[in-house]
Design a protein around this motif. Sequence first.
Motif, short mmCIF file in Angstrom:
data_model
loop_
_atom_site.label_atom_id
_atom_site.label_comp_id
_atom_site.label_asym_id
_atom_site.label_seq_id
_atom_site.Cartn_x
_atom_site.Cartn_y
_atom_site.Cartn_z
N TYR A 57 8.84 60.98 -33.22
CA TYR A 57 10.21 60.52 -32.99
C TYR A 57 10.81 59.82 -34.21
N SER A 58 9.96 59.37 -35.14
CA SER A 58 10.49 58.69 -36.32
C SER A 58 11.32 59.62 -37.18
N VAL A 59 11.19 60.93 -36.93
CA VAL A 59 11.97 61.93 -37.65
C VAL A 59 13.47 61.69 -37.50
N PHE A 60 13.89 61.17 -36.35
CA PHE A 60 15.32 61.07 -36.07
C PHE A 60 16.05 60.15 -37.05
N LYS A 61 15.33 59.18 -37.60
CA LYS A 61 15.98 58.29 -38.56
C LYS A 61 16.27 59.03 -39.87
N ALA A 62 15.28 59.76 -40.36
CA ALA A 62 15.46 60.48 -41.62
C ALA A 62 16.39 61.68 -41.47
N ALA A 63 16.45 62.23 -40.24
CA ALA A 63 17.25 63.44 -40.01
C ALA A 63 18.64 63.14 -39.49
N ASP A 64 19.07 61.91 -39.59
CA ASP A 64 20.34 61.51 -38.97
C ASP A 64 21.50 62.41 -39.37
N GLN A 65 21.56 62.80 -40.63
CA GLN A 65 22.68 63.62 -41.11
C GLN A 65 22.66 65.04 -40.55
N ASP A 66 21.50 65.44 -40.00
CA ASP A 66 21.37 66.79 -39.46
C ASP A 66 21.46 66.82 -37.94
N LEU A 67 21.74 65.68 -37.32
CA LEU A 67 21.72 65.58 -35.86
C LEU A 67 23.12 65.37 -35.30
N THR A 94 3.19 68.75 -44.29
CA THR A 94 1.94 68.94 -43.55
C THR A 94 1.86 68.16 -42.24
N THR A 95 2.51 67.01 -42.16
CA THR A 95 2.46 66.26 -40.89
C THR A 95 3.44 66.86 -39.89
N ILE A 96 3.17 66.62 -38.61
CA ILE A 96 4.02 67.21 -37.58
C ILE A 96 5.44 66.66 -37.67
N GLY A 97 5.56 65.38 -38.06
CA GLY A 97 6.88 64.77 -38.19
C GLY A 97 7.66 65.38 -39.34
N ALA A 98 7.01 65.56 -40.46
CA ALA A 98 7.67 66.13 -41.63
C ALA A 98 8.08 67.57 -41.37
N ARG A 99 7.24 68.30 -40.67
CA ARG A 99 7.57 69.70 -40.35
C ARG A 99 8.80 69.77 -39.42
N PHE A 100 8.85 68.88 -38.45
CA PHE A 100 9.99 68.83 -37.54
C PHE A 100 11.26 68.46 -38.31
N ARG A 101 11.13 67.52 -39.22
CA ARG A 101 12.27 67.10 -40.03
C ARG A 101 12.81 68.28 -40.84
N TYR A 102 11.93 69.07 -41.40
CA TYR A 102 12.34 70.23 -42.20
C TYR A 102 13.06 71.26 -41.32
N VAL A 103 12.55 71.48 -40.10
CA VAL A 103 13.17 72.43 -39.18
C VAL A 103 14.60 72.01 -38.85
N LEU A 104 14.79 70.71 -38.60
CA LEU A 104 16.13 70.22 -38.28
C LEU A 104 17.09 70.45 -39.45
N ARG A 105 16.62 70.20 -40.67
CA ARG A 105 17.48 70.40 -41.84
C ARG A 105 17.83 71.89 -42.02
N ARG A 106 16.82 72.74 -41.86
CA ARG A 106 17.06 74.19 -42.02
C ARG A 106 17.98 74.72 -40.93
N ALA A 107 17.85 74.19 -39.69
CA ALA A 107 18.74 74.63 -38.61
C ALA A 107 20.18 74.28 -38.93
N HIS A 108 20.39 73.09 -39.50
CA HIS A 108 21.73 72.66 -39.89
C HIS A 108 22.28 73.58 -40.98
N GLU A 109 21.44 73.86 -41.98
CA GLU A 109 21.87 74.69 -43.09
C GLU A 109 22.15 76.13 -42.64
N LYS A 110 21.31 76.65 -41.77
CA LYS A 110 21.42 78.06 -41.36
C LYS A 110 22.62 78.30 -40.46
#
Length: 535
Positions: free
Chosen positions: A188-198, A120-136
């Motif tokens: 921007y805090s998303v980048f820490k959690a999304a490190d494996q997808d970046l 629901t938060t903008i950060g969490a939504r962005f994090r999910y997009v990054l993971r899905r982009a990596h997977e797709k």
Amino acid sequence: MKYPIGIQDFKSIIEDGYVYIDKTKLIYDLVTNGKTYFLSRPRRFGKSLLVSTLKYYFLGNSELFRGLAVYGLEKEWAEHPVFHIDFNGENFTKPGVLEEMIEGTVAAWEQEYGRDPLQTTIGARFRYVLRRAHEKTGRRAVVLIDEYDKPILDVLDTGIMGNDSVLTSDNIPQRLEDIHRDLLKGFYSVFKAADQDLRFVLLTGVTKFSQVSVFSGFNQPKDISMDARYESLCGITEEELHSVFRARIAEMAVKYRCTEEDMKAMLKKRYDGYHFSEEMKDIYNPFSVLNALDAMKIDDYWFKTGTPSYLIRLLNHTQENLNDFTGRYYQEKEFIDYKADVEMPLPMIYQSGYLTVKDYAPDVNAYKLDFPNDEVKSGFVSLVAANYFKKRTGTDSWVINVVMAMRDGDTDAMRDLFTSFLADIPYTMRRKDSEAERERYFHYTIYLIMRMISCYTVYTEKQNSKGRADCIVETANDVYIFEFKLDGSADNALRQIEEKGYVLPYVSDSRRIHCIGVNFSSKSGTIDEWLEMSK
């Protein structure tokens, strides 16, 4: 030759045949030797073009790079999912604008990669997009953020409040500055959690914030703002200027009726002088240089695009004079990290491009800061003077008339111009209660006035073995040696010039020497005596 003035899209520059200074070898080095970066450069210095170039590189558009250095270096040209955010085009002084922009941007990404209703938060939504982009795509994502700090700078020190949807613990609206900072920090805090997808992350901006950092929620990016390896990543080096634009410089030399070397010297004096590391590689302002080459005219192109409003607001707070900033040595921490302290504007002045590194002292690890070139010096001094004097009339035409009077050796006209300038300063500005305040105001007034005459060589408080001359101005045909007194006498000022030997360095000079003693009255606020002795 077509000059890409105002064009920041790499694809448009290449396909439409505009000149492009090849920075792709540095870009290749950047993307192959690191992952998360931050780069600070002044406005209109090529940051947006850098971001655009990286976007097409990571999209795998190899044909755009044919003939450039990276074309022979990159072998894979893999296409990555690229997430590009540009904060340049919005005005963030209205509540809700930043939220709407980020919401719209993330929603557009979700249209392509999907949305998880549990996020629901903008950060969490962005994090999910990054993971899905990596997977797709099977490839890690690239995030490019241009002018990351604009949403904060637009409202910095304005006191603008947000709407009632965001309240403090006292049940009152928060400042928009704090709302923007918190929102960006969460984003921007998303980048820490999304490190494996970046695969790669770059944030560009004018200012590096500290203490109140929007970066504190994720792994600190590598700051390459003063990294010697990437000093010329933005801007034009002297070698690039002289090789790429050699024919145009020759054309300008014909127009200005001078040699090519003289033309190069004029361009250097006006637009060169930026240094972004201790190696002191000369970097020219790209916006001004391209405009000058295109129009075949030397002018103040960069400064005429306007001074950032946040800088003017900060200058209104400080009690420090301009001469307290320039020509001094500082440790890097004193001018790199902006701590949101309105009483210490030095980092903002430096990072905005109005001061630059002019020397490096390795024994004390300190940097000397001063104006980069004549364009910035004349423009910034005029800005500070207008803000300080609060005159009813502008200063530009006055400066032109003083310059012409000095060129012609017309000291009578100079006297009248100085007298009228000082008389036009409001009484409330020059009214000072103590003698010390009056002295300080008087000396800083003289300093600013002389600094505005930037097309000539101007020395303030020039030292010799017997003392310091208040001011010496050197033109092609004349040398003016000034000594100023407050509530004293012009005769005493002239006598000091003679007794202290201020003329001695010029005894063999073929130019006319003008010794000028000036007395100012603190009561009238202007000149009451002006005496001249020519040699």
